[in-house]
Design a protein around this motif. Structure first.
Motif, PDB file in Angstrom:
ATOM      1  N   GLY A 267      18.966  11.770   3.427  1.00 63.57           N
ATOM      2  CA  GLY A 267      18.142  11.858   4.624  1.00 63.57           C
ATOM      3  C   GLY A 267      17.630  10.497   5.035  1.00 63.57           C
ATOM      4  N   ILE A 268      16.779  10.496   6.041  1.00 66.97           N
ATOM      5  CA  ILE A 268      16.146   9.275   6.538  1.00 66.97           C
ATOM      6  C   ILE A 268      14.652   9.391   6.301  1.00 66.97           C
ATOM      7  CG2 ILE A 268      15.694   7.840   8.555  1.00 66.97           C
ATOM      8  CD1 ILE A 268      18.281   8.749   9.736  1.00 66.97           C
ATOM      9  N   ARG A 269      14.082   8.372   5.751  1.00 63.62           N
ATOM     10  CA  ARG A 269      12.649   8.336   5.510  1.00 63.62           C
ATOM     11  C   ARG A 269      12.086   6.990   5.958  1.00 63.62           C
ATOM     12  NH1 ARG A 269      13.426  12.909   5.010  1.00 63.62           N
ATOM     13  NH2 ARG A 269      12.748  14.375   3.387  1.00 63.62           N
ATOM     14  N   GLU A 270      10.799   6.994   6.198  1.00 63.45           N
ATOM     15  CA  GLU A 270      10.113   5.771   6.600  1.00 63.45           C
ATOM     16  C   GLU A 270       9.544   5.049   5.379  1.00 63.45           C
ATOM     17  OE1 GLU A 270       7.158   7.380   9.028  1.00 63.45           O
ATOM     18  OE2 GLU A 270       8.442   7.694  10.768  1.00 63.45           O
ATOM     19  N   VAL A 271       9.723   3.747   5.360  1.00 55.48           N
ATOM     20  CA  VAL A 271       9.070   2.903   4.368  1.00 55.48           C
ATOM     21  C   VAL A 271       8.122   1.994   5.136  1.00 55.48           C
ATOM     22  CG1 VAL A 271       9.374   1.125   2.611  1.00 55.48           C
ATOM     23  CG2 VAL A 271      11.030   2.995   2.787  1.00 55.48           C
ATOM     24  N   LEU A 272       6.836   2.236   4.962  1.00 59.72           N
ATOM     25  CA  LEU A 272       5.811   1.510   5.705  1.00 59.72           C
ATOM     26  C   LEU A 272       5.373   0.276   4.930  1.00 59.72           C
ATOM     27  CD1 LEU A 272       3.819   1.395   8.091  1.00 59.72           C
ATOM     28  CD2 LEU A 272       2.298   2.860   6.780  1.00 59.72           C
ATOM     29  N   ILE A 273       5.451  -0.871   5.582  1.00 64.37           N
ATOM     30  CA  ILE A 273       4.992  -2.120   4.966  1.00 64.37           C
ATOM     31  C   ILE A 273       3.495  -2.240   5.209  1.00 64.37           C
ATOM     32  CG2 ILE A 273       5.321  -4.603   4.820  1.00 64.37           C
ATOM     33  CD1 ILE A 273       7.779  -2.892   4.106  1.00 64.37           C
ATOM     34  N   ARG A 274       2.723  -2.005   4.168  1.00 59.73           N
ATOM     35  CA  ARG A 274       1.268  -1.998   4.299  1.00 59.73           C
ATOM     36  C   ARG A 274       0.706  -3.412   4.274  1.00 59.73           C
ATOM     37  NH1 ARG A 274      -1.311   2.521   0.481  1.00 59.73           N
ATOM     38  NH2 ARG A 274      -2.944   2.392   2.058  1.00 59.73           N
ATOM     39  N   ARG A 275      -0.581  -3.483   4.544  1.00 60.37           N
ATOM     40  CA  ARG A 275      -1.247  -4.786   4.662  1.00 60.37           C
ATOM     41  C   ARG A 275      -1.172  -5.597   3.379  1.00 60.37           C
ATOM     42  NH1 ARG A 275      -4.097  -0.948   3.078  1.00 60.37           N
ATOM     43  NH2 ARG A 275      -5.861  -1.150   1.670  1.00 60.37           N
ATOM     44  N   ASP A 276      -1.139  -4.923   2.203  1.00 61.65           N
ATOM     45  CA  ASP A 276      -1.120  -5.630   0.922  1.00 61.65           C
ATOM     46  C   ASP A 276       0.250  -5.564   0.255  1.00 61.65           C
ATOM     47  OD1 ASP A 276      -1.149  -2.938   0.527  1.00 61.65           O
ATOM     48  OD2 ASP A 276      -2.778  -2.921  -0.962  1.00 61.65           O
ATOM     49  N   SER A 277       1.280  -5.313   1.048  1.00 61.93           N
ATOM     50  CA  SER A 277       2.626  -5.182   0.487  1.00 61.93           C
ATOM     51  C   SER A 277       3.151  -6.526   0.008  1.00 61.93           C
ATOM     52  CB  SER A 277       3.580  -4.610   1.545  1.00 61.93           C
ATOM     53  OG  SER A 277       4.915  -4.670   1.087  1.00 61.93           O
ATOM     54  N   PRO A 278       3.866  -6.553  -1.119  1.00 62.36           N
ATOM     55  CA  PRO A 278       4.478  -7.807  -1.575  1.00 62.36           C
ATOM     56  C   PRO A 278       5.608  -8.272  -0.664  1.00 62.36           C
ATOM     57  CG  PRO A 278       5.176  -5.949  -2.947  1.00 62.36           C
ATOM     58  CD  PRO A 278       4.075  -5.445  -2.063  1.00 62.36           C
ATOM     59  N   LEU A 279       6.029  -7.423   0.276  1.00 64.03           N
ATOM     60  CA  LEU A 279       7.105  -7.792   1.191  1.00 64.03           C
ATOM     61  C   LEU A 279       6.603  -8.518   2.430  1.00 64.03           C
ATOM     62  CD1 LEU A 279       9.439  -4.657   1.120  1.00 64.03           C
ATOM     63  CD2 LEU A 279       9.578  -6.749  -0.213  1.00 64.03           C
ATOM     64  N   HIS A 280       5.308  -8.734   2.523  1.00 63.18           N
ATOM     65  CA  HIS A 280       4.748  -9.403   3.697  1.00 63.18           C
ATOM     66  C   HIS A 280       5.384 -10.783   3.852  1.00 63.18           C
ATOM     67  CE1 HIS A 280       1.021 -11.276   5.835  1.00 63.18           C
ATOM     68  NE2 HIS A 280       2.029 -11.034   6.658  1.00 63.18           N
ATOM     69  N   GLY A 281       6.032 -10.998   5.025  1.00 63.86           N
ATOM     70  CA  GLY A 281       6.653 -12.281   5.310  1.00 63.86           C
ATOM     71  C   GLY A 281       8.066 -12.436   4.813  1.00 63.86           C
ATOM     72  N   VAL A 282       8.573 -11.453   4.085  1.00 60.83           N
ATOM     73  CA  VAL A 282       9.926 -11.533   3.525  1.00 60.83           C
ATOM     74  C   VAL A 282      10.945 -11.206   4.609  1.00 60.83           C
ATOM     75  CG1 VAL A 282      11.507 -10.502   1.842  1.00 60.83           C
ATOM     76  CG2 VAL A 282       9.133 -10.971   1.210  1.00 60.83           C
ATOM     77  N   ARG A 283      12.062 -11.903   4.615  1.00 64.41           N
ATOM     78  CA  ARG A 283      13.140 -11.595   5.550  1.00 64.41           C
ATOM     79  C   ARG A 283      13.830 -10.300   5.152  1.00 64.41           C
ATOM     80  NH1 ARG A 283      13.685 -17.251   5.094  1.00 64.41           N
ATOM     81  NH2 ARG A 283      13.545 -18.357   7.090  1.00 64.41           N
ATOM     82  N   VAL A 284      14.392  -9.613   6.139  1.00 57.29           N
ATOM     83  CA  VAL A 284      15.121  -8.380   5.866  1.00 57.29           C
ATOM     84  C   VAL A 284      16.228  -8.628   4.855  1.00 57.29           C
ATOM     85  CG1 VAL A 284      16.691  -6.677   6.890  1.00 57.29           C
ATOM     86  CG2 VAL A 284      14.579  -7.301   8.083  1.00 57.29           C
ATOM     87  N   SER A 285      16.913  -9.766   4.975  1.00 57.26           N
ATOM     88  CA  SER A 285      18.027 -10.067   4.069  1.00 57.26           C
ATOM     89  C   SER A 285      17.579 -10.264   2.626  1.00 57.26           C
ATOM     90  CB  SER A 285      18.757 -11.323   4.551  1.00 57.26           C
ATOM     91  OG  SER A 285      17.857 -12.423   4.617  1.00 57.26           O
ATOM     92  N   ASP A 286      16.289 -10.571   2.435  1.00 54.88           N
ATOM     93  CA  ASP A 286      15.775 -10.799   1.081  1.00 54.88           C
ATOM     94  C   ASP A 286      15.004  -9.602   0.542  1.00 54.88           C
ATOM     95  OD1 ASP A 286      16.773 -13.404   1.180  1.00 54.88           O
ATOM     96  OD2 ASP A 286      14.954 -14.177   2.116  1.00 54.88           O
ATOM     97  N   SER A 287      14.926  -8.516   1.295  1.00 52.67           N
ATOM     98  CA  SER A 287      14.163  -7.345   0.877  1.00 52.67           C
ATOM     99  C   SER A 287      14.990  -6.474  -0.060  1.00 52.67           C
ATOM    100  CB  SER A 287      13.739  -6.526   2.099  1.00 52.67           C
ATOM    101  OG  SER A 287      14.881  -5.940   2.708  1.00 52.67           O
ATOM    102  N   PRO A 288      14.336  -5.613  -0.837  1.00 51.31           N
ATOM    103  CA  PRO A 288      15.070  -4.723  -1.751  1.00 51.31           C
ATOM    104  C   PRO A 288      16.005  -3.763  -1.027  1.00 51.31           C
ATOM    105  CG  PRO A 288      12.739  -4.799  -2.332  1.00 51.31           C
ATOM    106  CD  PRO A 288      12.888  -5.492  -1.013  1.00 51.31           C
ATOM    107  N   MET A 289      15.713  -3.459   0.240  1.00 48.35           N
ATOM    108  CA  MET A 289      16.573  -2.540   0.974  1.00 48.35           C
ATOM    109  C   MET A 289      17.916  -3.149   1.324  1.00 48.35           C
ATOM    110  SD  MET A 289      13.271  -1.823   1.387  1.00 48.35           S
ATOM    111  CE  MET A 289      12.677  -2.771   2.780  1.00 48.35           C
ATOM    112  N   ALA A 290      17.958  -4.498   1.411  1.00 46.17           N
ATOM    113  CA  ALA A 290      19.171  -5.156   1.890  1.00 46.17           C
ATOM    114  C   ALA A 290      20.352  -4.966   0.939  1.00 46.17           C
ATOM    115  CB  ALA A 290      18.901  -6.645   2.102  1.00 46.17           C
ATOM    116  N   ASP A 291      20.093  -5.009  -0.353  1.00 45.18           N
ATOM    117  CA  ASP A 291      21.203  -4.905  -1.314  1.00 45.18           C
ATOM    118  C   ASP A 291      21.040  -3.727  -2.265  1.00 45.18           C
ATOM    119  OD1 ASP A 291      19.026  -5.817  -2.695  1.00 45.18           O
ATOM    120  OD2 ASP A 291      19.966  -7.646  -3.461  1.00 45.18           O
TER     121      ASP A 291
END
Length: 552
Positions: A267-291
């Motif tokens: 299915g499709i689900r939403e992953v919300l990047i919250r204010r205190d997320s460690p992904l803040h400022g990370v490029r899509v290509s460097d995110s865990p979802m990319a690979d």
């Protein structure tokens, strides 16, 4: 009473400030010239030994003060006359500046300015007949996309200010046929109205000039939709209700398509990047979802804008929502790991608090699934909320159950109250997911800093909606226009998932394969003749894909 007695009793006529200033200027100028003329004439007689008429002396004084020349009197041999001439020259320069300020500059400021002369040639453009929100946000969006437009602004000072800033704006009455003609309404393709009670008049007048117009109208309430649609409005948008609907969509679990597999579903689900997320400022290509071996990043909401197949260089911020496709359990694990969002499980009933029961709050409540427990807050008892009170007060939020709620939707009246409500709710609960509406675009980041997980700005949403209409695109709301379909894999036989996903020219992607009761999402998997594939994308993209499959 005799006529002359009546005249005597009339109040004395008062001069305006400018008239008094001009009077003082003229009297002062004449006094200076006469004084210099008499002094110069006497000085030439006593110090230079030259007898001349007062009129010739006056000519020399004027020539000196205006720096146009001196004639036959120059040069002067005595120090007294040289000092007098220097004094006159300096005085003339000073009077020149005063003349510019008192006479010349005000004259040009009061000259009529035709803003129409600043318009470039238009065809198939947008005509904005009034806009009651932050105009620059709207116009900047259109400028960035290269969309042709003309804004008709009824406030002359505002029209001039915007025109001076380089925007395509004219001053006029959008209800007036002639002023609409100045905006070349007959060659426009879209009319945007945001004029309150004037909307009907503007629409009817515009359609008389151009029946082919696509008309989009912003309105404060959905109750006016039927009437506006009756007179020719193609799309009626109540921004607060639209955002309330979108926030409610974000607060609950979106779509899922079950497979035949017993172990999991895709299915499709939403992953919300919250204010205190460690992904803040990370490029899509460097995110865990990319690979991720089992998941596919289908799309992302970046500051309220949907991007199908986000660019690798797009950066994730604490207001980003990623739409990830794949096995539900894998998405849930990823969400908990990188976003910290609490997703209701199958046995937990969502509990949502809505602060503000207006157009937005009512739309949010209507959008939430029936299984959701909803508690509403409002200060107005006539709105029949569950809790009557101020949402910025901790007692009110506690009474509404903020400490155990899964989500808080903030749709209160003004931005200041919204920010304080967000901050108070975050202080009372670190786990509740806060989704807030603000009016000003610049307040969205402030709401995130206050503790909101996701915000939508009325100004930004309206600007994006107009920009999308200019391109002939339907504005998409979160999730409900992202589709996941299951179809035959014949069109992809022999291709690896990695190869299929690398094609970024289309708005759909293959997120997985159903084979013998299993769901395969690894990029190295090659599609076989007997496989079925799961394809995700926008409504339009899926429709085009299905047409292509049917054609083959």
């Amino acid at each position: 009473m005799r006529p002359y007695e009546l005249v005597d009793k009339l109040p004395p006529k008062r001069f305006t400030r400018r008239q008094r200033l001009l009077l003082v200027y003229v009297v002062g100028l004449v006094t200076v010239i006469l004084s210099y003329t008499l002094l110069y004439n006497a000085g030439m007689r006593y110090f230079e030994g030259t007898q001349q008429s007062v009129f010739h002396s006056a000519q020399i004084v004027v020539e000196t003060m205006t720096t146009t020349g001196y004639g036959s009197d120059s040069p002067w041999s005595t120090p007294v006359m040289n000092l007098m001439m220097i004094t006159m020259q300096v005085t003339g320069v000073g009077i020149g500046f005063v003349t510019l300020r008192v006479l010349v500059i005000p004259l040009f400021e009061r000259a009529p300015l035709d803003l129409d002369d600043r318009l470039s040639a238009k065809n198939d453009h947008i005509v904005l007949a009034e806009y009651q929100r932050n105009t620059e946000v709207m116009l900047d969006e259109l400028e960035e996309l290269g969309v042709q437009y003309v804004l008709i602004e009824s406030e002359e000072a505002e029209a001039k200010r915007l025109s001076d800033d380089g925007y395509q704006v004219i001053h006029g009455d959008p209800e007036d046929r002639e002023d609409l003609g100045r905006a070349t309404i007959e060659r426009a393709k879209v009319l945007i109205t945001d004029a309150g009670d004037q909307t009907a008049s503007i629409v009817l007048t515009s359609l008389e000039a151009n029946e082919a117009l696509d008309v989009v109208s912003f309105t404060a309430s959905t109750r006016r939709k039927a009437a506006l649609m009756e007179i020719g409005v193609d799309r009626c948008v109540a921004p607060n209700a639209l955002i309330g609907h979108q926030l409610a969509e974000m607060a609950t679990t979106p779509i899922a398509v079950e497979s035949d597999a017993e172990s999991d579903e895709i299915g499709i689900r939403e992953v919300l990047i919250r204010r205190d997320s460690p992904l803040h400022g990370v490029r899509v290509s460097d995110s865990p979802m990319a690979d991720h071996p089992a998941l596919t990043l289908v799309a992302g909401w970046f500051d309220g804008e949907l991007r199908v197949s986000p660019e690798p260089g797009d950066r994730l911020t604490p207001n980003t929502v990623l739409l990830v496709a794949g096995p539900i359990s894998e998405i849930a694990d990823l969400s908990r790991e990188v976003a910290g969002v609490q997703h209701p499980s199958g046995t937990t009933q969502p509990d949502v608090v809505i602060a503000g029961v207006g157009e937005g709050g009512s739309a949010a409540e209507e959008t939430l699934p029936a299984a959701t427990t909803v508690t509403t807050i409002d200060q107005d008892p006539d709105a029949t909320p569950d809790v009557v009170g101020d949402a910025t007060e901790p007692e009110t939020l506690r009474e509404a159950g903020i400490e155990t709620a899964t989500a808080l939707i903030v749709t209160v009246g003004d931005d200041a109250t919204s920010l304080l409500t967000v901050a108070m709710a975050r202080a009372l609960s670190s786990d509740v997911e806060i989704l807030a509406r603000v009016t000003a675009a610049e307040k969205a980041s402030a709401a995130v800093r206050a503790g909101a997980d996701y915000t939508l700005s009325v100004q930004r949403v309206c600007a994006r909606l107009v920009a999308a209409e200019a391109h002939g695109e339907r504005v998409m709301s979160p999730v409900n226009q992202i589709r996941l379909v299951r179809t035959s894999g014949e069109s992809f036989v022999g291709e690896q998932l990695a190869t299929i996903r690398q094609d970024l020219t289309r708005d759909w992607t293959v997120v997985g394969i159903a084979r013998a009761g299993d769901i395969l999402t690894d990029e190295e998997t090659t599609v076989r003749q007997t496989d079925e594939v799961f394809v995700a994308g926008s409504d339009d993209a899926i429709q085009k894909f299905e047409q292509t499959v049917d054609a083959t």
